[in-house]
Design an enzyme around this catalytic site. Structure first.
Site, short mmCIF file in Angstrom:
data_model
loop_
_atom_site.label_atom_id
_atom_site.label_comp_id
_atom_site.label_asym_id
_atom_site.label_seq_id
_atom_site.Cartn_x
_atom_site.Cartn_y
_atom_site.Cartn_z
N LYS A 127 0.87 -1.18 0.00
CA LYS A 127 0.00 0.00 0.00
C LYS A 127 0.90 1.22 0.00
O LYS A 127 2.03 1.16 0.44
CB LYS A 127 -0.88 0.02 1.26
CG LYS A 127 -2.12 0.86 1.13
CD LYS A 127 -3.24 0.08 0.49
CE LYS A 127 -4.46 0.91 0.19
NZ LYS A 127 -5.59 0.07 -0.25
N ASP A 149 -7.02 4.15 -4.61
CA ASP A 149 -7.70 4.03 -3.31
C ASP A 149 -8.30 5.42 -3.09
O ASP A 149 -8.53 6.15 -4.08
CB ASP A 149 -6.70 3.64 -2.20
CG ASP A 149 -7.39 3.21 -0.90
OD1 ASP A 149 -7.86 2.06 -0.82
OD2 ASP A 149 -7.49 4.03 0.04
P1 NDP Z 1 -12.88 7.76 -3.21
O1 NDP Z 1 -11.81 8.74 -3.00
O2 NDP Z 1 -13.40 7.51 -4.57
O3 NDP Z 1 -14.12 8.09 -2.28
C1 NDP Z 1 -13.97 8.18 -0.90
C2 NDP Z 1 -15.27 8.64 -0.30
O4 NDP Z 1 -15.21 8.52 1.12
C3 NDP Z 1 -15.57 10.09 -0.58
O5 NDP Z 1 -16.94 10.30 -0.62
C4 NDP Z 1 -14.93 10.79 0.62
O6 NDP Z 1 -15.48 12.06 0.89
C5 NDP Z 1 -15.26 9.82 1.73
N1 NDP Z 1 -14.21 9.91 2.75
C6 NDP Z 1 -12.89 9.63 2.59
N2 NDP Z 1 -12.21 9.84 3.72
C7 NDP Z 1 -13.12 10.28 4.60
C8 NDP Z 1 -13.02 10.67 5.94
N3 NDP Z 1 -11.85 10.65 6.62
N4 NDP Z 1 -14.17 11.05 6.56
C9 NDP Z 1 -15.36 11.06 5.88
N5 NDP Z 1 -15.50 10.71 4.60
C10 NDP Z 1 -14.40 10.33 3.98
O7 NDP Z 1 -12.32 6.40 -2.57
P2 NDP Z 1 -12.85 4.90 -2.77
O8 NDP Z 1 -14.31 4.88 -3.00
O9 NDP Z 1 -11.95 4.25 -3.73
O10 NDP Z 1 -12.52 4.28 -1.34
C11 NDP Z 1 -13.48 4.22 -0.28
C12 NDP Z 1 -13.07 3.12 0.69
O11 NDP Z 1 -13.05 1.86 -0.01
C13 NDP Z 1 -11.69 3.26 1.32
O12 NDP Z 1 -11.73 2.72 2.63
C14 NDP Z 1 -10.81 2.37 0.44
O13 NDP Z 1 -9.66 1.95 1.13
C15 NDP Z 1 -11.77 1.23 0.17
N6 NDP Z 1 -11.47 0.40 -0.98
C16 NDP Z 1 -11.33 0.93 -2.24
C17 NDP Z 1 -11.07 0.10 -3.32
C18 NDP Z 1 -10.98 0.62 -4.71
O14 NDP Z 1 -10.85 -0.20 -5.61
N7 NDP Z 1 -11.07 1.91 -4.95
C19 NDP Z 1 -10.91 -1.34 -3.13
C20 NDP Z 1 -11.17 -1.81 -1.80
C21 NDP Z 1 -11.41 -0.95 -0.78
P3 NDP Z 1 -14.68 13.39 0.45
O15 NDP Z 1 -14.72 13.40 -1.04
O16 NDP Z 1 -15.41 14.51 1.09
O17 NDP Z 1 -13.29 13.22 1.00
O1 2IT Z 2 -7.99 -1.71 -0.77
C1 2IT Z 2 -7.93 -2.21 -1.91
O2 2IT Z 2 -8.09 -3.42 -2.10
C2 2IT Z 2 -7.68 -1.31 -3.04
N1 2IT Z 2 -7.61 -0.11 -2.85
C3 2IT Z 2 -7.49 -1.88 -4.41
C4 2IT Z 2 -6.10 -2.41 -4.59
C5 2IT Z 2 -5.74 -2.80 -6.00
O3 2IT Z 2 -4.55 -3.13 -6.19
O4 2IT Z 2 -6.59 -2.82 -6.88
#
Ligand code: NDP
Ligand code: 2IT
Length: 448
Positions: free
Chosen positions: A121, A161
């Site tokens: 990561k 992420d």
């Molecule tokens: P994005 O940046 O696309 O979206 C994140 C969302 O969560 C936004 O709406 C953001 O709001 C909100 N957010 C982030 N940090 C905070 C915080 N500290 N407090 C309140 N709201 C928050 O990210 P993802 O959708 O990709 O990721 C969301 C979650 O999913 C994370 O935990 C990530 O690790 C997990 N994840 C993502 C994967 C992926 O493929 N993208 C895979 C597996 C897990 P704002 O815009 O206002 O910051």
């Molecule tokens: O938390 C996760 O699994 C991710 N942000 C995706 C990682 C990846 O390599 O696609």
């Protein structure tokens, strides 16, 4: 090392890392008791020590000509079953503890996918919010100027992420290609025109809903007609909403860091399209949704709050999709008291340990993040396979593989939990199944 105290003593300030390690340690106690050779192999000491950590300065120039400096990181946690693989997070809260917890979780998650990927990561304490495209590009280029020497298609393959989506992956890839003088699948989540995989943007959200559907099927139920609470409004939340709508569920909430929307009429396809445009094109705030849906209610975040009111609505299912520790014990109590009996985690470690205990004690269907959100990295793995073969699979092919792998992960967690005497406990099942695969691979490869 027999207790979490060892980790706390070595790195006393890494709270999130302690939390993630502690959960796994508790789950695997019965495995440790049966396999005393793990002790001689110092398997736990090796697991909690990253193979390598890079921390570096990321200087860049903003649109006013001011030089800015951020801190960049890459944690190469474990390569027992493949090249390091895991996302990059750009968010002001990023620090070593958060990235180590994410890298640690990623090791077991990737093992569950059955694809050959180790865990890693990275990221930076850079906030893309409010920055121009040019500022984001200059930041990404500076970040990659250091990172490129540590990664490669057979070494370490980053992805997105929080704060890292298609735009950032594009800028990062462009700079990698220039510095390394090669066009390879060194990042995943690329755009379709230059090596990306179909379904990668959808994968985490879709996969999470597939996992939830599998959990419900064990009780002879489907998602159709179920009221669902979703948090976040980014990549994961948007495609969780999309698949829930496809399957006839009734999602009623989403959020960002400024507050949350409650739309009691249910979020349908046109409303989701509006949200996607709002977040992905306009880069706006969720409060603006009420301009499109005047019946929806926006509640701003109260910084002094003890619980999140988003989780205090009548519903059957909940899909946290924002960030770590967004459901505390009070939120967990509100959820179950409001009728929620399925929680499937899209975000990484969104529930505090006390919250998890409430879910498990109340016997609800609880899908822990390292299983439920593994769809994203699964399709990243499939993107790597397609890049290696230099061909692209059609949408149906990738979706079918994603669905099949989520089904297998569900089965593996369920069977493992049963084998260890905790039927229905997906958290213990996921932790044990991931752990055994990784540590047995480490032992096969000797003391390295
Ligand atoms: P994005 O940046 O696309 O979206 C994140 C969302 O969560 C936004 O709406 C953001 O709001 C909100 N957010 C982030 N940090 C905070 C915080 N500290 N407090 C309140 N709201 C928050 O990210 P993802 O959708 O990709 O990721 C969301 C979650 O999913 C994370 O935990 C990530 O690790 C997990 N994840 C993502 C994967 C992926 O493929 N993208 C895979 C597996 C897990 P704002 O815009 O206002 O910051
Ligand atoms: O938390 C996760 O699994 C991710 N942000 C995706 C990682 C990846 O390599 O696609």
């Amino acid at each position: 090392m027999s207790s979490i105290q060892f980790v706390i003593d070595r790195d006393p300030y890494e709270r999130e890392f302690h939390q993630a390690v502690s959960e796994v340690l508790e789950s695997i106690q019965p495995v440790l008791e049966k396999n005393i050779h793990y002790r001689r192999e110092a398997i736990l000491e090796r697991l909690v020590e990253p193979e390598r950590v890079f921390i570096f300065r990321v200087p860049w120039v903003d649109d006013q000509g001011q030089v800015r400096v951020n801190r960049g990181f890459r944690i190469q946690m474990n390569s027992a079953i493949g090249p390091y693989k895991g996302g990059l997070r750009f968010h002001p809260s990023v620090n070593l503890s958060i990235l180590k917890f994410l890298a640690f979780e990623q090791v077991f998650k990737n093992a569950l996918t059955s694809l050959p990927m180790g865990g890693g990561k990275g990221g930076a304490d850079f906030d893309p919010k409010g920055k121009s495209d040019n500022e984001v590009m200059r930041f990404c280029q500076s970040f990659m100027t250091e990172l490129f020497r540590h990664i490669g298609p057979d070494t370490d393959v980053p992805a997105g992420d929080i704060g890292v989506g298609a735009r950032e992956i594009g800028y990062l890839f462009g700079m990698y290609k220039r510095l390394a003088r090669e066009f390879t699948g060194v990042l995943t989540g690329k755009s379709l025109n230059w090596g990306g995989s179909l379904i990668r943007p959808e994968a985490t959200g879709y996969g999470n809903v597939y996992f939830a559907a599998e959990m419900l099927a064990t009780r002879g139920e489907t998602l159709e007609g179920k009221t669902c609470l979703i948090s976040g409004a980014g990549n994961v939340a948007q495609f969780t909403l999309e698949k829930l709508i496809d399957l006839g569920a009734r999602p009623v909430t989403f959020s960002d860091s400024s507050g949350y929307i409650y739309d009691p009429a249910g979020i349908d396809r046109p409303k989701l399209d509006y949200l996607k445009r709002l977040k992905n094109v306009q880069r706006g705030r969720v409060s603006q949704y009420v301009e499109f849906c005047p019946d929806a209610v926006f509640t701003p975040v109260d910084p002094a709050r003890e619980y999140n009111p988003l989780w205090d609505h009548k519903a059957e299912c909940a899909f946290p999709g924002a960030t770590q520790n967004e459901i505390n014990d009070q939120d967990a109590r509100h959820l179950v008291n409001n009728g929620v009996y399925l929680v499937s985690e899209g975000a990484n470690m969104p529930t505090t340990p006390d919250g998890i205990n409430i879910f498990i004690d109340r016997g609800i269907l609880y899908g822990p993040s390292k299983a439920a959100n593994a769809g994203g990295v699964t399709v990243s793995g499939l993107e790597m396979s397609q890049n290696s073969m230099r061909l692209n699979w059609p949408r149906e092919e990738v979706d079918k593989r994603l669905k099949g792998i989520m089904k297998d992960i569900h089965r593996m967690c369920r069977e493992t939990a049963e084998r260890y005497g905790v039927p229905g406990n997906y958290m213990t099942g996921a932790n044990i199944a991931g752990f055994v695969k990784v540590v047995d691979s480490m032992i096969d490869q000797g003391v390295v």
